[in-house]
Design a protein around this motif. Structure first.
Motif, PDB file in Angstrom:
ATOM      1  N   ALA A  56     -13.381 -26.383  -1.611  1.00 58.41           N
ATOM      2  CA  ALA A  56     -12.115 -26.317  -0.795  1.00 58.41           C
ATOM      3  C   ALA A  56     -11.367 -24.978  -1.130  1.00 58.41           C
ATOM      4  O   ALA A  56     -11.341 -24.580  -1.953  1.00 58.41           O
ATOM      5  CB  ALA A  56     -11.271 -27.503  -0.863  1.00 58.41           C
ATOM      6  N   VAL A  57     -11.201 -24.485  -0.048  1.00 62.23           N
ATOM      7  CA  VAL A  57     -10.486 -22.920  -0.097  1.00 62.23           C
ATOM      8  C   VAL A  57      -9.450 -22.972   0.713  1.00 62.23           C
ATOM      9  O   VAL A  57      -9.417 -22.960   2.195  1.00 62.23           O
ATOM     10  CB  VAL A  57     -11.704 -21.860   0.263  1.00 62.23           C
ATOM     11  N   HIS A  58      -8.366 -22.963   0.202  1.00 63.04           N
ATOM     12  CA  HIS A  58      -7.025 -22.836   0.931  1.00 63.04           C
ATOM     13  C   HIS A  58      -6.946 -24.225   1.768  1.00 63.04           C
ATOM     14  O   HIS A  58      -6.473 -24.142   2.996  1.00 63.04           O
ATOM     15  CB  HIS A  58      -6.703 -21.513   1.972  1.00 63.04           C
ATOM     16  N   GLY A  59      -7.351 -25.472   1.132  1.00 61.86           N
ATOM     17  CA  GLY A  59      -7.258 -26.551   1.978  1.00 61.86           C
ATOM     18  C   GLY A  59      -8.400 -27.000   2.873  1.00 61.86           C
ATOM     19  O   GLY A  59      -8.565 -27.910   3.483  1.00 61.86           O
ATOM     20  N   MET A  60      -9.248 -25.776   3.185  1.00 64.37           N
ATOM     21  CA  MET A  60     -10.181 -26.226   4.252  1.00 64.37           C
ATOM     22  C   MET A  60     -11.503 -26.449   3.150  1.00 64.37           C
ATOM     23  O   MET A  60     -11.927 -25.740   2.593  1.00 64.37           O
ATOM     24  CB  MET A  60     -10.614 -24.906   4.828  1.00 64.37           C
ATOM     25  N   ARG A  61     -12.294 -27.620   3.594  1.00 61.29           N
ATOM     26  CA  ARG A  61     -13.370 -28.113   2.775  1.00 61.29           C
ATOM     27  C   ARG A  61     -14.525 -27.829   3.438  1.00 61.29           C
ATOM     28  O   ARG A  61     -14.502 -27.602   4.673  1.00 61.29           O
ATOM     29  CB  ARG A  61     -13.408 -29.812   2.680  1.00 61.29           C
ATOM     30  N   MET A  62     -15.546 -27.310   2.698  1.00 59.91           N
ATOM     31  CA  MET A  62     -16.751 -26.653   3.325  1.00 59.91           C
ATOM     32  C   MET A  62     -18.108 -27.056   2.473  1.00 59.91           C
ATOM     33  O   MET A  62     -17.698 -27.432   1.305  1.00 59.91           O
ATOM     34  CB  MET A  62     -16.449 -25.333   3.353  1.00 59.91           C
ATOM     35  N   ALA A  63     -19.066 -27.045   3.179  1.00 60.57           N
ATOM     36  CA  ALA A  63     -20.167 -27.453   2.316  1.00 60.57           C
ATOM     37  C   ALA A  63     -21.263 -26.576   2.699  1.00 60.57           C
ATOM     38  O   ALA A  63     -21.540 -25.964   3.955  1.00 60.57           O
ATOM     39  CB  ALA A  63     -20.658 -28.994   2.684  1.00 60.57           C
ATOM     40  N   ILE A  64     -21.755 -25.899   1.901  1.00 60.86           N
ATOM     41  CA  ILE A  64     -22.618 -24.617   2.325  1.00 60.86           C
ATOM     42  C   ILE A  64     -23.969 -25.177   1.573  1.00 60.86           C
ATOM     43  O   ILE A  64     -24.367 -25.571   0.574  1.00 60.86           O
ATOM     44  CB  ILE A  64     -22.337 -23.547   1.220  1.00 60.86           C
ATOM     45  N   ASN A  65     -24.988 -25.078   2.756  1.00 60.24           N
ATOM     46  CA  ASN A  65     -26.476 -25.485   2.387  1.00 60.24           C
ATOM     47  C   ASN A  65     -27.316 -24.339   2.325  1.00 60.24           C
ATOM     48  O   ASN A  65     -27.472 -23.654   3.364  1.00 60.24           O
ATOM     49  CB  ASN A  65     -26.922 -26.410   3.545  1.00 60.24           C
ATOM     50  N   VAL A  66     -27.928 -24.039   1.239  1.00 58.46           N
ATOM     51  CA  VAL A  66     -28.770 -22.946   1.086  1.00 58.46           C
ATOM     52  C   VAL A  66     -30.093 -23.446   0.629  1.00 58.46           C
ATOM     53  O   VAL A  66     -30.274 -24.061  -0.454  1.00 58.46           O
ATOM     54  CB  VAL A  66     -27.997 -22.138  -0.051  1.00 58.46           C
ATOM     55  N   ARG A  67     -31.218 -22.724   1.135  1.00 64.38           N
ATOM     56  CA  ARG A  67     -32.661 -23.015   0.515  1.00 64.38           C
ATOM     57  C   ARG A  67     -32.785 -22.332  -0.756  1.00 64.38           C
ATOM     58  O   ARG A  67     -32.175 -21.332  -0.825  1.00 64.38           O
ATOM     59  CB  ARG A  67     -33.758 -22.662   1.940  1.00 64.38           C
ATOM     60  N   VAL A  68     -33.772 -22.907  -1.647  1.00 59.27           N
ATOM     61  CA  VAL A  68     -34.036 -22.488  -2.915  1.00 59.27           C
ATOM     62  C   VAL A  68     -34.555 -21.285  -2.607  1.00 59.27           C
ATOM     63  O   VAL A  68     -34.421 -20.223  -3.671  1.00 59.27           O
ATOM     64  CB  VAL A  68     -34.621 -23.635  -3.740  1.00 59.27           C
ATOM     65  N   SER A  69     -35.444 -20.985  -1.605  1.00 58.58           N
ATOM     66  CA  SER A  69     -36.264 -19.911  -1.542  1.00 58.58           C
ATOM     67  C   SER A  69     -35.320 -18.646  -1.290  1.00 58.58           C
ATOM     68  O   SER A  69     -35.967 -17.540  -1.399  1.00 58.58           O
ATOM     69  CB  SER A  69     -37.028 -20.143  -0.336  1.00 58.58           C
ATOM     70  N   GLU A  70     -34.150 -18.868  -0.732  1.00 54.62           N
ATOM     71  CA  GLU A  70     -33.426 -17.696  -0.629  1.00 54.62           C
ATOM     72  C   GLU A  70     -32.575 -17.197  -1.755  1.00 54.62           C
ATOM     73  O   GLU A  70     -31.962 -15.995  -1.770  1.00 54.62           O
ATOM     74  CB  GLU A  70     -32.248 -18.114   0.289  1.00 54.62           C
ATOM     75  N   PHE A  71     -32.918 -17.807  -2.951  1.00 53.86           N
ATOM     76  CA  PHE A  71     -32.338 -17.231  -4.077  1.00 53.86           C
ATOM     77  C   PHE A  71     -33.201 -16.093  -4.640  1.00 53.86           C
ATOM     78  O   PHE A  71     -34.319 -16.278  -4.471  1.00 53.86           O
ATOM     79  CB  PHE A  71     -31.948 -18.299  -5.342  1.00 53.86           C
ATOM     80  N   ILE A  72     -32.618 -15.066  -5.509  1.00 58.21           N
ATOM     81  CA  ILE A  72     -33.486 -14.225  -6.012  1.00 58.21           C
ATOM     82  C   ILE A  72     -34.364 -14.623  -7.153  1.00 58.21           C
ATOM     83  O   ILE A  72     -35.750 -14.210  -7.279  1.00 58.21           O
ATOM     84  CB  ILE A  72     -32.605 -12.895  -6.534  1.00 58.21           C
ATOM     85  N   GLY A  73     -33.858 -15.400  -7.957  1.00 55.25           N
ATOM     86  CA  GLY A  73     -34.512 -15.553  -9.258  1.00 55.25           C
ATOM     87  C   GLY A  73     -33.707 -16.417 -10.147  1.00 55.25           C
ATOM     88  O   GLY A  73     -32.561 -16.662 -10.204  1.00 55.25           O
ATOM     89  N   VAL A  74     -34.137 -16.564 -11.378  1.00 53.08           N
ATOM     90  CA  VAL A  74     -33.529 -16.938 -12.649  1.00 53.08           C
ATOM     91  C   VAL A  74     -33.155 -16.065 -13.619  1.00 53.08           C
ATOM     92  O   VAL A  74     -34.246 -15.282 -14.053  1.00 53.08           O
ATOM     93  CB  VAL A  74     -34.220 -18.246 -13.187  1.00 53.08           C
ATOM     94  N   ALA A  75     -31.942 -16.023 -13.925  1.00 50.98           N
ATOM     95  CA  ALA A  75     -31.511 -14.846 -14.968  1.00 50.98           C
ATOM     96  C   ALA A  75     -30.591 -15.087 -16.011  1.00 50.98           C
ATOM     97  O   ALA A  75     -29.854 -16.194 -15.676  1.00 50.98           O
ATOM     98  CB  ALA A  75     -31.117 -13.635 -13.951  1.00 50.98           C
ATOM     99  N   VAL A  76     -30.494 -14.441 -16.895  1.00 54.98           N
ATOM    100  CA  VAL A  76     -29.504 -14.710 -18.068  1.00 54.98           C
ATOM    101  C   VAL A  76     -28.089 -13.679 -17.493  1.00 54.98           C
ATOM    102  O   VAL A  76     -28.420 -12.463 -17.471  1.00 54.98           O
ATOM    103  CB  VAL A  76     -29.949 -14.540 -19.407  1.00 54.98           C
ATOM    104  N   ARG A  77     -27.100 -14.353 -17.656  1.00 52.89           N
ATOM    105  CA  ARG A  77     -25.853 -13.555 -17.461  1.00 52.89           C
ATOM    106  C   ARG A  77     -24.667 -13.786 -18.341  1.00 52.89           C
ATOM    107  O   ARG A  77     -24.608 -14.920 -18.785  1.00 52.89           O
ATOM    108  CB  ARG A  77     -25.176 -13.731 -15.872  1.00 52.89           C
ATOM    109  N   ASP A  78     -23.770 -12.900 -18.390  1.00 53.94           N
ATOM    110  CA  ASP A  78     -22.427 -13.410 -19.202  1.00 53.94           C
ATOM    111  C   ASP A  78     -21.432 -13.859 -18.230  1.00 53.94           C
ATOM    112  O   ASP A  78     -21.205 -13.421 -17.082  1.00 53.94           O
ATOM    113  CB  ASP A  78     -22.052 -11.994 -19.686  1.00 53.94           C
TER     114      ASP A  78
END
Length: 173
Positions: A56-78
């Motif tokens: 929820a952002v500023h009271g507006m609830r949302m659901a974002i559906n993303v396919r796994v294939s749209e992700f770049i990859g698996v990485a290590v981050r700080d």
């Protein structure tokens, strides 16, 4: 029914448990930190084919559906919690933490498993120094301004340049 924490954070106050998701028990639902969301938390459902982010952002609830294939990859981050294994997306707000630990061996093993299960590449570590910025070539930088293009360039140190043919150029004020 989803499990809810007593505070607005991901883990209850005083919990030293790091985030560890089991890639072999998908689908999994968990809460993660999100600085832009109300309460600073978003709910994530991770499946083999898709990811659903609920916040929820500023009271507006949302659901974002993303396919796994749209992700770049698996990485290590700080991250704020420490070194994390992250499912990386082009949009940084859609990055998903998979594992938070300081143990490099555990991260490497989990990185391999997550990469195989989600069929995504393993990306390079961001701990290295960034490459120096490339100097951009600018074709216009070496051009003369348009009002000077009509004028001939002169040589003040060479008095012969003042004379053109047999006529002397006289400047009047």
């Amino acid at each position: 029914m989803r499990r809810q924490t007593t505070t607005s954070g991901v883990n209850p106050a005083g919990s030293s448990r790091d985030l560890r998701l089991d890639p072999l028990s998908l689908p999994v639902s968990f809460a993660a930190r999100d600085s832009r969301a109300d309460g600073g938390v978003r709910q994530i459902e991770l499946h083999r084919e898709r990811v659903i982010l609920r916040r929820a952002v500023h009271g507006m609830r949302m659901a974002i559906n993303v396919r796994v294939s749209e992700f770049i990859g698996v990485a290590v981050r700080d991250t704020a919690e420490g070194r994390a294994l992250v499912l990386l997306h082009r949009d940084p707000s859609l990055a998903i933490p998979l594992l938070v630990t300081e143990d490099a061996g555990e991260r490497a093993a989990a990185r391999q498993i997550w990469s195989e299960i989600l069929a995504l590449p393993q990306l390079a570590d961001d701990k290295r120094d960034p490459a120096p910025r490339r100097r951009r070539s600018n074709a216009i930088r070496e051009r003369r301004p348009s009002f000077l293009v009509r004028r001939r360039s002169g040589d003040l140190l060479n008095p012969a340049a003042i004379y053109r043919g047999e006529h002397e150029i006289i400047a009047r004020n």
